[in-house]
Scaffold this motif. Structure first.
Motif, PDB file in Angstrom:
ATOM      1  N   ASP A 251       0.855  -1.188   0.000  1.00 31.37           N
ATOM      2  CA  ASP A 251       0.000   0.000   0.000  1.00 31.37           C
ATOM      3  C   ASP A 251       0.890   1.237   0.000  1.00 31.37           C
ATOM      4  O   ASP A 251       2.112   1.135   0.000  1.00 31.37           O
ATOM      5  N   GLY A 252       0.279   2.403  -0.011  1.00 29.64           N
ATOM      6  CA  GLY A 252       1.044   3.642   0.008  1.00 29.64           C
ATOM      7  C   GLY A 252       0.947   4.376  -1.310  1.00 29.64           C
ATOM      8  O   GLY A 252       0.572   3.814  -2.346  1.00 29.64           O
ATOM      9  N   SER A 253       1.300   5.663  -1.284  1.00 34.35           N
ATOM     10  CA  SER A 253       1.173   6.501  -2.477  1.00 34.35           C
ATOM     11  C   SER A 253       2.055   6.015  -3.618  1.00 34.35           C
ATOM     12  O   SER A 253       1.646   5.991  -4.784  1.00 34.35           O
ATOM     13  N   ALA A 254       3.291   5.610  -3.292  1.00 33.86           N
ATOM     14  CA  ALA A 254       4.193   5.149  -4.346  1.00 33.86           C
ATOM     15  C   ALA A 254       3.711   3.831  -4.934  1.00 33.86           C
ATOM     16  O   ALA A 254       3.809   3.606  -6.151  1.00 33.86           O
ATOM     17  N   GLN A 256       0.625   2.834  -5.137  1.00 35.12           N
ATOM     18  CA  GLN A 256      -0.512   3.137  -6.010  1.00 35.12           C
ATOM     19  C   GLN A 256      -0.046   3.772  -7.323  1.00 35.12           C
ATOM     20  O   GLN A 256      -0.595   3.488  -8.389  1.00 35.12           O
ATOM     21  N   ALA A 257       0.957   4.633  -7.234  1.00 32.12           N
ATOM     22  CA  ALA A 257       1.493   5.248  -8.449  1.00 32.12           C
ATOM     23  C   ALA A 257       2.098   4.193  -9.371  1.00 32.12           C
ATOM     24  O   ALA A 257       1.967   4.268 -10.603  1.00 32.12           O
ATOM     25  N   VAL A 387       0.704  10.983 -13.291  1.00 34.05           N
ATOM     26  CA  VAL A 387       0.877  10.455 -11.938  1.00 34.05           C
ATOM     27  C   VAL A 387       1.512   9.083 -12.051  1.00 34.05           C
ATOM     28  O   VAL A 387       1.016   8.225 -12.764  1.00 34.05           O
ATOM     29  N   GLY A 388       2.590   8.885 -11.375  1.00 34.23           N
ATOM     30  CA  GLY A 388       3.204   7.562 -11.385  1.00 34.23           C
ATOM     31  C   GLY A 388       4.410   7.449 -12.269  1.00 34.23           C
ATOM     32  O   GLY A 388       5.060   6.419 -12.288  1.00 34.23           O
ATOM     33  N   ALA A 391       6.935   8.837  -9.400  1.00 36.17           N
ATOM     34  CA  ALA A 391       6.545   8.820  -7.988  1.00 36.17           C
ATOM     35  C   ALA A 391       6.710   7.442  -7.366  1.00 36.17           C
ATOM     36  O   ALA A 391       6.990   7.330  -6.168  1.00 36.17           O
ATOM     37  N   TRP A 392       6.542   6.416  -8.183  1.00 31.44           N
ATOM     38  CA  TRP A 392       6.601   5.070  -7.622  1.00 31.44           C
ATOM     39  C   TRP A 392       8.027   4.681  -7.216  1.00 31.44           C
ATOM     40  O   TRP A 392       8.234   3.717  -6.482  1.00 31.44           O
ATOM     41  N   GLY A 397       7.410   5.511  -0.040  1.00 29.77           N
ATOM     42  CA  GLY A 397       5.974   5.494  -0.314  1.00 29.77           C
ATOM     43  C   GLY A 397       5.397   4.102  -0.428  1.00 29.77           C
ATOM     44  O   GLY A 397       4.267   3.948  -0.889  1.00 29.77           O
ATOM     45  N   TRP A 398       6.173   3.107  -0.059  1.00 31.13           N
ATOM     46  CA  TRP A 398       5.701   1.724  -0.094  1.00 31.13           C
ATOM     47  C   TRP A 398       5.564   1.227   1.352  1.00 31.13           C
ATOM     48  O   TRP A 398       6.485   1.364   2.149  1.00 31.13           O
TER      49      TRP A 398
END
Length: 407
Positions: A251-254, A256-257, A387-388, A391-392, A397-398
């Motif tokens: 999970d996390g923003s990265a 998801q990116a 996006v992404g 960022a990933w 972000g993980w």
């Protein structure tokens, strides 16, 4: 994939024949379309490498230690398999270090600088093996001793002199026709040349240009391109399944990116699969068109050869007669050959028109005339994500999901 397509797609230029307005265009358009597929393979390689390197770096940073990651190739088919050892940087493992040090270099390649790996095609793969045993049609002109003789003791005949042999043919109806009636057609052409009529010669000026084509070679190589499309499909299916697994654990923003970025990569692979299948089918259509023209020539030849033989026989009898100067025998020869050539030209024009819808991808042609075909199979760039895109790559972000399934 790039090595495979570059090798299999290298259809010998001679295989397209020497048909005016047909062969050169098919050869040029195929080469242009193949070049786009090779460019796409390079783009896909770069993006797949970027994804792999990024994920391995994130893994090393998360674990806080060097990682030695084993590699294998479990997604390939029997046609692409022999090309795997030819890949640049092919090895059994990849090493990565935490802290942004990046991917460590592979062990030194012990091969000599000029030692090019040899493609080894396994036994049983006849379709792939056929690309290493292609024999293209060729004509061979020889000068043989002239012999004067008689079969019945009365009429003298001549054999020998300058003649043409037709070798390595397709073994189809056109090839059979030319071998059966080569002598008759060449004699008729010799008469027309001697008379200086300026007429097009049915065998030398028309039929031979189609006979020089090798549709079987084109069809086999084009059909093998389907293996590249199949591998893109397998790779995409494997990647989609692994992405679903990844979403179960992280999970996390990265994270998801990365999911968005990987979805775009999967969509790109689908486009490459579509382009490869299109190229394979268009190549097979081109081979089928050449086969159709060859069959049309052969059918017309068999329909009219009886008339041509009778005209030739009548000409020889008239020339040997007492009043040959009054009977004008050459007019009958010229009329019969002109009618035959007209039939051949009509058949050729029909197949030229049919060819107009095949592999329309030449850029210069697009600039010079209205584009009546598709341009949808030019090189497709990798889709850029707002996006992404990068960022990933942020390892912070993980985060592992607390409710992740048990492995």
């Amino acid at each position: 994939m790039r090595r495979y397509l570059g090798d299999i797609g290298a259809i010998p230029s001679a295989a397209w024949g020497t048909l005016e307005g047909i062969s050169d265009k098919l050869n040029r358009d195929w080469a242009t379309a193949l070049g786009s597929r090779l460019s796409e393979a390079n783009i896909a390689r770069n993006e797949m490498e970027r994804i792999a390197d990024g994920l391995m770096q994130i893994a090393a940073d998360y674990e806080g230690t060097d990682l030695d990651i084993s590699t294998d190739f479990d997604v390939f088919n029997r046609d692409l398999g022999p090309y795997l050892p030819l890949g640049d940087g092919y090895g059994n493992s990849v090493r990565v270090r935490p802290g942004g040090a990046g991917i460590l270099s592979q062990p030194h390649d012990r091969r000599l600088p000029d030692d090019q790996p040899v493609l080894v095609i396994p036994e049983g793969n006849d379709r792939l093996g056929a690309t290493r045993n292609e024999r293209l049609p060729r004509t061979r002109e020889v000068e043989e001793p002239i012999t004067i003789g008689s079969t019945d003791g009365n009429n003298l005949g001549f054999t020998g002199g300058r003649t043409t042999y037709y070798e390595n043919g397709e073994g189809d109806r056109l090839d059979t026709f030319i071998h059966e009636h080569r002598d008759t057609l060449l004699q008729l052409e010799a008469i027309l040349i001697e008379l200086g009529t300026g007429d097009r010669l049915p065998l030398t000026d028309l039929m031979v240009h189609a006979w020089r084509s090798a549709p079987k070679v084109i069809w086999n190589r084009a059909d093998l391109v389907h293996s590249a499309a199949g591998t893109y499909a397998e790779l995409r299916a494997e990647m989609d399944a692994e992405l679903k697994n990844l979403k179960l654990y992280w999970d996390g923003s990265a994270a998801q990116a990365f999911g968005q970025y990987a979805d775009r990569a999967s969509a790109y692979l689908l486009q490459l699969e579509t382009h490869a299948r299109w190229l394979a089918e268009e190549g097979k259509k081109a081979a089928s068109m050449l086969e159709g023209l060859r069959n049309a020539y052969a059918s017309l030849g068999y329909q009219h050869i009886g008339t041509l033989i009778n005209v030739l026989k009548g000409y020889i009898e008239a020339v040997n007669g007492l009043f040959s100067s009054c009977s004008n025998p050459e007019a009958a020869v010229q009329k019969a050959v002109q009618e035959f050539v007209t039939f051949l030209l009509v058949a050729e024009r029909q197949y030229v028109e049919a060819m107009a819808d095949l592999i329309k991808i030449d850029e210069q042609e697009r600039k010079e005339r209205p584009d009546l075909g598709t341009r949808g199979h030019n090189t497709t760039p990798f889709p850029q994500a707002e996006v992404g895109g990068t960022a990933w790559l942020n390892g912070g972000g993980w985060s592992p999901k607390p409710d992740r399934p048990a492995t």
